[in-house]
Scaffold this motif. Sequence first.
Motif, mmCIF file in Angstrom:
data_model
loop_
_atom_site.group_PDB
_atom_site.id
_atom_site.type_symbol
_atom_site.label_atom_id
_atom_site.label_comp_id
_atom_site.label_asym_id
_atom_site.label_seq_id
_atom_site.Cartn_x
_atom_site.Cartn_y
_atom_site.Cartn_z
ATOM 1 N N ASP A 44 0.822 -1.209 0.000
ATOM 2 C CA ASP A 44 0.000 0.000 0.000
ATOM 3 C C ASP A 44 0.861 1.267 0.000
ATOM 4 O O ASP A 44 0.744 2.130 0.868
ATOM 5 C CB ASP A 44 -0.931 -0.004 1.215
ATOM 6 N N CYS A 45 1.719 1.366 -0.996
ATOM 7 C CA CYS A 45 2.622 2.522 -1.109
ATOM 8 C C CYS A 45 1.988 3.659 -1.894
ATOM 9 O O CYS A 45 1.046 3.460 -2.663
ATOM 10 C CB CYS A 45 3.921 2.104 -1.798
ATOM 11 N N GLN A 46 2.557 4.826 -1.710
ATOM 12 C CA GLN A 46 2.180 6.006 -2.475
ATOM 13 C C GLN A 46 3.431 6.578 -3.137
ATOM 14 O O GLN A 46 4.549 6.381 -2.646
ATOM 15 C CB GLN A 46 1.548 7.058 -1.563
ATOM 16 N N PRO A 47 3.285 7.282 -4.263
ATOM 17 C CA PRO A 47 4.460 7.889 -4.906
ATOM 18 C C PRO A 47 5.240 8.754 -3.927
ATOM 19 O O PRO A 47 4.653 9.486 -3.128
ATOM 20 C CB PRO A 47 3.845 8.730 -6.030
ATOM 21 N N GLY A 48 6.547 8.646 -3.996
ATOM 22 C CA GLY A 48 7.411 9.426 -3.123
ATOM 23 C C GLY A 48 7.790 8.720 -1.841
ATOM 24 O O GLY A 48 8.705 9.165 -1.132
ATOM 25 N N MET A 49 7.115 7.614 -1.513
ATOM 26 C CA MET A 49 7.456 6.878 -0.301
ATOM 27 C C MET A 49 8.817 6.193 -0.446
ATOM 28 O O MET A 49 9.223 5.811 -1.546
ATOM 29 C CB MET A 49 6.400 5.815 0.006
ATOM 30 N N ALA A 50 9.514 6.044 0.683
ATOM 31 C CA ALA A 50 10.810 5.374 0.714
ATOM 32 C C ALA A 50 10.629 3.960 1.253
ATOM 33 O O ALA A 50 10.064 3.765 2.335
ATOM 34 C CB ALA A 50 11.781 6.144 1.589
ATOM 35 N N VAL A 51 11.095 2.984 0.478
ATOM 36 C CA VAL A 51 11.014 1.577 0.858
ATOM 37 C C VAL A 51 12.423 1.038 1.071
ATOM 38 O O VAL A 51 13.312 1.266 0.246
ATOM 39 C CB VAL A 51 10.312 0.742 -0.238
ATOM 40 N N LEU A 52 12.626 0.328 2.178
ATOM 41 C CA LEU A 52 13.918 -0.298 2.470
ATOM 42 C C LEU A 52 13.722 -1.793 2.635
ATOM 43 O O LEU A 52 12.885 -2.224 3.435
ATOM 44 C CB LEU A 52 14.505 0.279 3.763
ATOM 45 N N ILE A 65 8.610 -4.323 -6.456
ATOM 46 C CA ILE A 65 8.001 -3.231 -5.695
ATOM 47 C C ILE A 65 7.964 -1.965 -6.538
ATOM 48 O O ILE A 65 6.956 -1.244 -6.580
ATOM 49 C CB ILE A 65 8.782 -2.993 -4.383
ATOM 50 N N ARG A 66 9.055 -1.681 -7.209
ATOM 51 C CA ARG A 66 9.121 -0.487 -8.064
ATOM 52 C C ARG A 66 8.067 -0.542 -9.168
ATOM 53 O O ARG A 66 7.448 0.480 -9.501
ATOM 54 C CB ARG A 66 10.520 -0.368 -8.661
ATOM 55 N N CYS A 74 13.368 3.148 -3.850
ATOM 56 C CA CYS A 74 13.774 1.824 -3.378
ATOM 57 C C CYS A 74 15.195 1.845 -2.819
ATOM 58 O O CYS A 74 16.117 2.363 -3.450
ATOM 59 C CB CYS A 74 13.688 0.811 -4.512
ATOM 60 N N HIS A 75 15.342 1.235 -1.635
ATOM 61 C CA HIS A 75 16.634 1.108 -0.983
ATOM 62 C C HIS A 75 16.808 -0.355 -0.571
ATOM 63 O O HIS A 75 15.841 -1.007 -0.164
ATOM 64 C CB HIS A 75 16.710 1.988 0.263
ATOM 65 N N GLY A 76 18.037 -0.849 -0.670
ATOM 66 C CA GLY A 76 18.292 -2.239 -0.309
ATOM 67 C C GLY A 76 19.580 -2.403 0.455
ATOM 68 O O GLY A 76 20.586 -1.741 0.153
ATOM 69 N N LEU A 77 19.553 -3.289 1.444
ATOM 70 C CA LEU A 77 20.733 -3.589 2.253
ATOM 71 C C LEU A 77 20.956 -5.089 2.257
ATOM 72 O O LEU A 77 20.002 -5.860 2.394
ATOM 73 C CB LEU A 77 20.512 -3.106 3.691
ATOM 74 N N ASP A 78 22.205 -5.521 2.104
ATOM 75 C CA ASP A 78 22.512 -6.945 2.210
ATOM 76 C C ASP A 78 23.924 -7.119 2.744
ATOM 77 O O ASP A 78 24.799 -6.277 2.493
ATOM 78 C CB ASP A 78 22.383 -7.645 0.856
ATOM 79 N N VAL A 120 11.002 -3.886 4.601
ATOM 80 C CA VAL A 120 10.650 -5.242 4.194
ATOM 81 C C VAL A 120 11.735 -6.231 4.622
ATOM 82 O O VAL A 120 12.929 -5.961 4.464
ATOM 83 C CB VAL A 120 10.472 -5.304 2.654
ATOM 84 N N LEU A 121 11.297 -7.362 5.162
ATOM 85 C CA LEU A 121 12.179 -8.496 5.467
ATOM 86 C C LEU A 121 11.532 -9.733 4.861
ATOM 87 O O LEU A 121 10.566 -10.268 5.401
ATOM 88 C CB LEU A 121 12.356 -8.668 6.978
ATOM 89 N N SER A 122 12.038 -10.157 3.737
ATOM 90 C CA SER A 122 11.447 -11.269 3.000
ATOM 91 C C SER A 122 12.375 -12.486 3.034
ATOM 92 O O SER A 122 13.417 -12.490 2.386
ATOM 93 C CB SER A 122 11.190 -10.847 1.546
ATOM 94 N N TYR A 123 11.995 -13.493 3.808
ATOM 95 C CA TYR A 123 12.800 -14.709 3.962
ATOM 96 C C TYR A 123 14.238 -14.368 4.326
ATOM 97 O O TYR A 123 15.178 -15.024 3.866
ATOM 98 C CB TYR A 123 12.729 -15.569 2.703
ATOM 99 N N ALA A 124 14.402 -13.347 5.149
ATOM 100 C CA ALA A 124 15.729 -12.933 5.612
ATOM 101 C C ALA A 124 15.959 -13.327 7.068
ATOM 102 O O ALA A 124 17.057 -13.741 7.436
ATOM 103 C CB ALA A 124 15.899 -11.427 5.442
#
Length: 214
Positions: A44-52, A65-66, A74-78, A120-124
């Motif tokens: 349920d995102c809106q334009p301009g929202m930051a996703v990590l 997601i994009r 979109c931001h990602g950490l691994d 987001v934490l997906s199978y992590a």
Amino acid sequence: MATRPHTPDHAALMDKVYRGQRHIYDLTRKYYLFGRDRLIRELDCQPGMAVLELGCGTGRNLELIRKAWPGVQCHGLDISSEMLKNARKRLGSEGRLALGDATSFDAPALFGREGFDRVVLSYALSMIPDWQGALTRGAAALAPGGSLHVVDFGDCSGMPGVLRGLLYGWLARFHVSPRQDLPEVAERLAHAHGLRLEVMRGPLGYYQMVRLTR
């Protein structure tokens, strides 16, 4: 459940595991990492929202997601530099990626921002030794009104015992440990920090989903 600290040794282990697997990861995981697309649909995102995404791996989820939520950042950490090679190829300039530990990352230093609208934490969590620390850190990274979305293996209570045992044994070969007490840990976290908690189960209990909202 006792947890172990997330050390450089774990980063080395993840690089060893995924150095070869990263080339076939997305092709093979689609057959048993269920619930990921449901999580994306329910962001349920809106334009301009930051996703990590913590533990973003190959960037598969961030790419979807994009596409599903145009205009999000979109931001990602691994912790695996090997997996990030795939993520960078996949996302290009459409995502900001960083090498780091999900239990102790510095968001302003890595991404130039303090809080995120969706984490987001997906199978992590099932692959992070200090998974409770990662869950706590993810919740702490939420901006006001933001939400943390988790999907991971459940207790598989609806599956025959033999199949459940075979699945868990096979997952262990890849250093995966289902966190069956995730709902209880999330409930304590929600109570301690004034968050709203939702818990959902997939068919046969194969996967579980947790949503924490600030």
